[in-house]
Write a protein that holds these residues in place. Structure first.
Motif, PDB file in Angstrom:
ATOM      1  N   GLY A 112      -1.430   9.630  -5.124  1.00 37.85           N
ATOM      2  CA  GLY A 112      -2.090   8.828  -3.842  1.00 37.85           C
ATOM      3  C   GLY A 112      -2.285   7.810  -4.638  1.00 37.85           C
ATOM      4  N   GLY A 113      -3.449   7.218  -4.085  1.00 40.02           N
ATOM      5  CA  GLY A 113      -3.515   5.582  -4.562  1.00 40.02           C
ATOM      6  C   GLY A 113      -2.998   4.558  -4.483  1.00 40.02           C
ATOM      7  N   ILE A 114      -2.054   5.255  -3.145  1.00 44.28           N
ATOM      8  CA  ILE A 114      -0.505   3.931  -2.805  1.00 44.28           C
ATOM      9  C   ILE A 114      -1.210   3.104  -1.773  1.00 44.28           C
ATOM     10  N   LEU A 115      -0.468   1.699  -2.467  1.00 48.59           N
ATOM     11  CA  LEU A 115      -0.573   0.193  -1.662  1.00 48.59           C
ATOM     12  C   LEU A 115       0.099   0.609  -0.083  1.00 48.59           C
ATOM     13  N   LYS A 116      -0.240   0.248   0.675  1.00 53.25           N
ATOM     14  CA  LYS A 116      -0.266   0.551   2.294  1.00 53.25           C
ATOM     15  C   LYS A 116       0.251  -0.452   2.770  1.00 53.25           C
ATOM     16  N   PHE A 117       0.455  -0.422   4.140  1.00 48.31           N
ATOM     17  CA  PHE A 117       1.363  -1.578   4.431  1.00 48.31           C
ATOM     18  C   PHE A 117       1.332  -1.315   6.183  1.00 48.31           C
ATOM     19  N   LYS A 118       0.295  -2.727   6.977  1.00 50.43           N
ATOM     20  CA  LYS A 118       0.958  -1.730   8.531  1.00 50.43           C
ATOM     21  C   LYS A 118       1.830  -3.124   9.243  1.00 50.43           C
ATOM     22  N   ASN A 119       2.961  -2.768   9.971  1.00 52.29           N
ATOM     23  CA  ASN A 119       3.901  -3.699  10.723  1.00 52.29           C
ATOM     24  C   ASN A 119       4.777  -4.474   9.644  1.00 52.29           C
ATOM     25  N   CYS A 120       4.764  -3.477   8.977  1.00 50.97           N
ATOM     26  CA  CYS A 120       6.067  -4.262   7.961  1.00 50.97           C
ATOM     27  C   CYS A 120       7.282  -2.840   7.597  1.00 50.97           C
ATOM     28  N   SER A 121       7.475  -3.872   6.691  1.00 45.40           N
ATOM     29  CA  SER A 121       9.638  -3.298   6.691  1.00 45.40           C
ATOM     30  C   SER A 121       9.456  -1.660   5.731  1.00 45.40           C
ATOM     31  N   ILE A 122       8.601  -1.935   5.328  1.00 47.87           N
ATOM     32  CA  ILE A 122       7.518  -1.079   3.839  1.00 47.87           C
ATOM     33  C   ILE A 122       6.318  -0.595   4.554  1.00 47.87           C
ATOM     34  N   ASP A 123       6.325   0.176   4.315  1.00 49.33           N
ATOM     35  CA  ASP A 123       4.892   1.031   5.012  1.00 49.33           C
ATOM     36  C   ASP A 123       4.308   1.163   3.521  1.00 49.33           C
ATOM     37  N   LYS A 124       4.773   1.747   2.102  1.00 46.96           N
ATOM     38  CA  LYS A 124       3.628   2.596   1.527  1.00 46.96           C
ATOM     39  C   LYS A 124       4.786   1.253   0.063  1.00 46.96           C
ATOM     40  N   ILE A 125       4.187   1.595  -1.318  1.00 48.12           N
ATOM     41  CA  ILE A 125       3.921   0.953  -2.389  1.00 48.12           C
ATOM     42  C   ILE A 125       3.529   1.890  -3.300  1.00 48.12           C
ATOM     43  N   GLU A 126       3.904   2.248  -4.271  1.00 46.85           N
ATOM     44  CA  GLU A 126       2.983   3.547  -5.347  1.00 46.85           C
ATOM     45  C   GLU A 126       2.858   2.743  -5.943  1.00 46.85           C
ATOM     46  N   PRO A 127       1.734   3.243  -7.000  1.00 49.68           N
ATOM     47  CA  PRO A 127       0.560   2.066  -7.510  1.00 49.68           C
ATOM     48  C   PRO A 127       1.854   2.242  -9.310  1.00 49.68           C
ATOM     49  N   LYS A 128       3.220   2.257  -9.524  1.00 51.00           N
ATOM     50  CA  LYS A 128       3.380   2.072 -10.792  1.00 51.00           C
ATOM     51  C   LYS A 128       2.727   1.447 -12.181  1.00 51.00           C
ATOM     52  N   PRO A 129       2.822   1.748 -12.922  1.00 46.33           N
ATOM     53  CA  PRO A 129       2.580   0.780 -14.365  1.00 46.33           C
ATOM     54  C   PRO A 129       3.108  -0.723 -14.226  1.00 46.33           C
ATOM     55  N   ASN A 130       2.605  -1.521 -14.492  1.00 40.47           N
ATOM     56  CA  ASN A 130       2.730  -2.620 -15.242  1.00 40.47           C
ATOM     57  C   ASN A 130       3.813  -3.493 -13.722  1.00 40.47           C
ATOM     58  N   ARG A 131       3.414  -2.921 -12.515  1.00 38.66           N
ATOM     59  CA  ARG A 131       4.450  -3.280 -11.270  1.00 38.66           C
ATOM     60  C   ARG A 131       2.540  -3.980 -10.531  1.00 38.66           C
ATOM     61  N   PHE A 132       3.480  -5.714 -10.479  1.00 40.84           N
ATOM     62  CA  PHE A 132       2.855  -7.055  -9.761  1.00 40.84           C
ATOM     63  C   PHE A 132       3.330  -6.633  -8.181  1.00 40.84           C
ATOM     64  N   VAL A 133       2.123  -6.522  -7.133  1.00 38.71           N
ATOM     65  CA  VAL A 133       1.990  -7.156  -6.445  1.00 38.71           C
ATOM     66  C   VAL A 133       1.885  -8.740  -5.710  1.00 38.71           C
ATOM     67  N   TRP A 134       2.157  -9.098  -5.064  1.00 39.09           N
ATOM     68  CA  TRP A 134       1.711 -10.611  -3.934  1.00 39.09           C
ATOM     69  C   TRP A 134       1.744 -10.204  -2.786  1.00 39.09           C
ATOM     70  N   ILE A 135       0.774 -10.187  -1.778  1.00 44.97           N
ATOM     71  CA  ILE A 135      -0.228 -10.313  -0.234  1.00 44.97           C
ATOM     72  C   ILE A 135       0.328 -11.425   0.000  1.00 44.97           C
ATOM     73  N   ASN A 136       0.974 -12.239   0.624  1.00 44.71           N
ATOM     74  CA  ASN A 136       0.862 -13.473   1.659  1.00 44.71           C
ATOM     75  C   ASN A 136      -0.508 -12.778   2.281  1.00 44.71           C
ATOM     76  N   PRO A 137      -0.679 -14.085   2.591  1.00 46.31           N
ATOM     77  CA  PRO A 137      -1.268 -14.057   4.002  1.00 46.31           C
ATOM     78  C   PRO A 137      -1.487 -13.992   4.874  1.00 46.31           C
ATOM     79  N   GLY A 138      -2.994 -12.692   5.242  1.00 44.68           N
ATOM     80  CA  GLY A 138      -2.642 -12.144   6.800  1.00 44.68           C
ATOM     81  C   GLY A 138      -1.486 -10.979   6.802  1.00 44.68           C
ATOM     82  N   VAL A 139      -1.766 -10.749   5.938  1.00 42.55           N
ATOM     83  CA  VAL A 139      -0.646  -9.304   5.953  1.00 42.55           C
ATOM     84  C   VAL A 139      -1.911  -7.641   5.946  1.00 42.55           C
ATOM     85  N   TRP A 140      -1.314  -7.393   6.687  1.00 45.40           N
ATOM     86  CA  TRP A 140      -3.138  -5.207   6.923  1.00 45.40           C
ATOM     87  C   TRP A 140      -2.537  -4.955   5.675  1.00 45.40           C
ATOM     88  N   HIS A 141      -3.056  -4.239   4.406  1.00 44.60           N
ATOM     89  CA  HIS A 141      -2.947  -3.330   3.780  1.00 44.60           C
ATOM     90  C   HIS A 141      -4.039  -2.647   3.520  1.00 44.60           C
TER      91      HIS A 141
END
Length: 177
Positions: A112-141
C-alpha cells in the motif's frame, strides 16, 4: 490537457549519496508513529534535490525560503490513515505545489502507501524507492494506508514550494482530464 504531476525514477543517481540517505533513515524504518522531522539529513537531502532540479532546469529560486519553512522528512507507519482527518474530500487534499522523494530502501506493491490522484489520467503511483514526484498546484491527491504486513514504514522527504513545473522527459507525466 494540463500537467498534474511528473514522476522521475532513480532521482538520486549518485550511489554514495543514496547509501548515505539509507544509513541516515535506519531509525525511522520500523516506526510506530507518524512523524515530520527536520534534521541535518533532511536539509542535506533537500540540497541534493535542489542540485538535481537545477541540473534539469526545473529549480525556481523562489523555492529556497519556502522549502526551508515547509519541508520535512516524513515517516508513515503501517496501519495509519493520514487522510482520515478530512472525510469531506474522500481522502484527498491539495496544496500550492510540492514534491515527494521516496527514500525507504525497498517497497512492494502489496504494502500500500500508494500516492493516489483524483480526476487525472493516472490514478495511482507506487511509492518506489528513489522516486521523485512533483505535484502541481490544485491537484487532488492522497495517500493510501500502509498495510500492516509491510516490512518497513513509508519514508519520504516532502516540500510544498509554490509553483508549477512541466518536464516532458519525466518517466511518467500525469495529466488532468
Amino acid at each position: 490537457m494540463s500537467v498534474a504531476a511528473i514522476v522521475i525514477d532513480n532521482f538520486i543517481e549518485d550511489y554514495d549519496v543514496w547509501e548515505k540517505i539509507q544509513s541516515g533513515i535506519s531509525g525511522y524504518l520500523n516506526s510506530s508513529q507518524y512523524s515530520e522531522n527536520r534534521t541535518s539529513l533532511h536539509s542535506e537531502i533537500n540540497s541534493w534535490i535542489k542540485g538535481k532540479l537545477t541540473s534539469l532546469n526545473l529549480w525556481q529560486d523562489s523555492w529556497e525560503n519556502e522549502i526551508s519553512s515547509f519541508s520535512s522528512l516524513n515517516v508513515l507507519p503501517k496501519g495509519l490513515n493520514v487522510e482520515s482527518a478530512d472525510p469531506t474530500n474522500g481522502g484527498y487534499h491539495r496544496e500550492q505545489g510540492g514534491y515527494i522523494l521516496y527514500i525507504h530502501p525497498v517497497w512492494e506493491s502489496s504494502w500500500g502507501g500508494i500516492l493516489k490522484f483524483k480526476n487525472c489520467s493516472i490514478d495511482k503511483i507506487e511509492p518506489k524507492p528513489n522516486r521523485f514526484v512533483w505535484i502541481n498546484p490544485g491537484v487532488w491527491h492522497g495517500i493510501e494506508v500502509v498495510d500492516n504486513g509491510a516490512s518497513t514504514s513509508r519514508v519520504t522527504v516532502v516540500a510544498w514550494p509554490t509553483g508549477t513545473i512541466e518536464y516532458p522527459s519525466a518517466d511518467i507525466v500525469i495529466n488532468t482530464l
